[in-house]
Design an enzyme around this catalytic site. Sequence first.
Site, mmCIF file in Angstrom:
data_model
loop_
_atom_site.group_PDB
_atom_site.id
_atom_site.type_symbol
_atom_site.label_atom_id
_atom_site.label_comp_id
_atom_site.label_asym_id
_atom_site.label_seq_id
_atom_site.Cartn_x
_atom_site.Cartn_y
_atom_site.Cartn_z
ATOM 1 N N CYS A 1 0.883 -1.162 0.000
ATOM 2 C CA CYS A 1 0.000 0.000 0.000
ATOM 3 C C CYS A 1 0.918 1.209 0.000
ATOM 4 O O CYS A 1 1.495 1.554 1.022
ATOM 5 C CB CYS A 1 -0.899 0.011 1.237
ATOM 6 S SG CYS A 1 -1.857 1.536 1.378
ATOM 7 N N CYS B 1 -0.694 4.345 2.208
ATOM 8 C CA CYS B 1 -0.823 4.297 3.674
ATOM 9 C C CYS B 1 -0.375 2.935 4.171
ATOM 10 O O CYS B 1 0.824 2.638 4.119
ATOM 11 C CB CYS B 1 -2.217 4.701 4.145
ATOM 12 S SG CYS B 1 -3.620 3.863 3.375
ATOM 13 N N SER B 2 -1.297 2.099 4.640
ATOM 14 C CA SER B 2 -0.872 0.840 5.251
ATOM 15 C C SER B 2 -1.940 -0.241 5.082
ATOM 16 O O SER B 2 -2.055 -1.121 5.930
ATOM 17 C CB SER B 2 -0.581 1.062 6.736
ATOM 18 O OG SER B 2 -1.719 1.650 7.367
#
Lengths: 218, 220
Positions: free
Chosen positions: A118, A121-122
């Site tokens: 990603c 972000c995460s």
Amino acid sequence: MAATVPTSMHAQDHEHDHDHQVVPSDPALRTKALESLLVEKGLVDPAALDALVDAYENKIGPRNGARVVARAWIDPAYKKRLLSDGGAAIAEFGYAGGQGEHMVVVENTPKVHNLVVCTLCSCYPWPVLGLPPVWYKSAPYRSRAVIDPRGVLHEFGLDLPEDVEVQVWDSTAEIRYLVLPERPAGTEKMTEDEVAALVTRDAMVGVAKVAAPAGGKA
Amino acid sequence: MNGIHDMGGMHGMGLIQHEKNEPVFHEAWEGRVYAMNRALGAFGKWNIDASRHGIELLPPADYLRMSYYEKWLTRNIALLVQHGLVTREEMETSKPAPGSPKATPPLTAAAATAAAANRGGYLRPDSPAKARFKVGQHVRARNINPEGHTRLPRYARGKQGTVVRHHGIFVFPDTNAHFEGEQPQHLYSIRFTARELWGDHASPRDSVHLDMWDSYLAHA
């Protein structure tokens, strides 16, 4: 070149210099102050926080994903369902919910290797892998997985032949990706539970292969 | 927004630090921040896109310096104040304002595990949105540079790819993050060759897939 140092050596050698350990006290104190304020205002129930921490520390983690992978290796009909409707097939185990509402499973083969990231972000498939490790959320992985996936894999100790196609999946929406790794040779006679024990988180993100069982041929 | 969070393709971030037997939370406070984030989300005052945008709004130097959960903590405090759940004064004194009413937590312990297992989805199949693209079509990611939230990374803007999967109709983060409605759109998986994204030095076989909403795309 630093990139040729095996990852496992970094893990041993580096001085635990993740930034989460450089500033331990300040966020800890701010968190404590915030929690007590929120509890006093009736905005959060500390028992609910305990339950959530317990869920992700002890119940929702990569062992879930390993069971899904093992079933797919053992049961061709399940594998078919998993690849055509990942969410429904994963829900057969009761794994569902937060950050796994819309699942797509991508299959590694001798000719195709999948890698999940990603960059923004995460994003990570919580119900099957739990919360992501620090490296997955870190700038080095997020920045390089898309431009230099083979270099990233090399850093994890995985060198793929040129004729293998690397497919990177950047999780830019609410679709969460799980890699179905290749079943290693020498596991043909093993049970579902036994093969599940071989499956690692890293293999289900795509930064590793599942290693053949100890004593078997690599 | 063209922020530091949009990292795909950047150089100079260093080696990946893979930690063996990494704990889920390195310190207890990280777990509390994680859980508070989930519990506060249950108020429904903000959504996941607004929450992500809250992280993107951190100054770039802070974004790079702070640990992951420190970013969450800072973002959560900002959201709490912005949406009126706590006041700035309360944050400064760590005490409820005198005479302020006591709320009832929307997330109970009993519901917490169920909440972990069910948070609803982002699919909006009943939306009237029309699909402009279909699997197999060649498309170009639009060159947009919004100051607000977007999930179209810079490295893919202006690049040509192929629709390889239609995911259905999903909440559109670019509006949802700013409380301008879900405005659902069709979402597709787009395959970009590594050479299209990164030039002739990239492997001729490799590719990157991104999930893209209808309005991110133009016909190639």
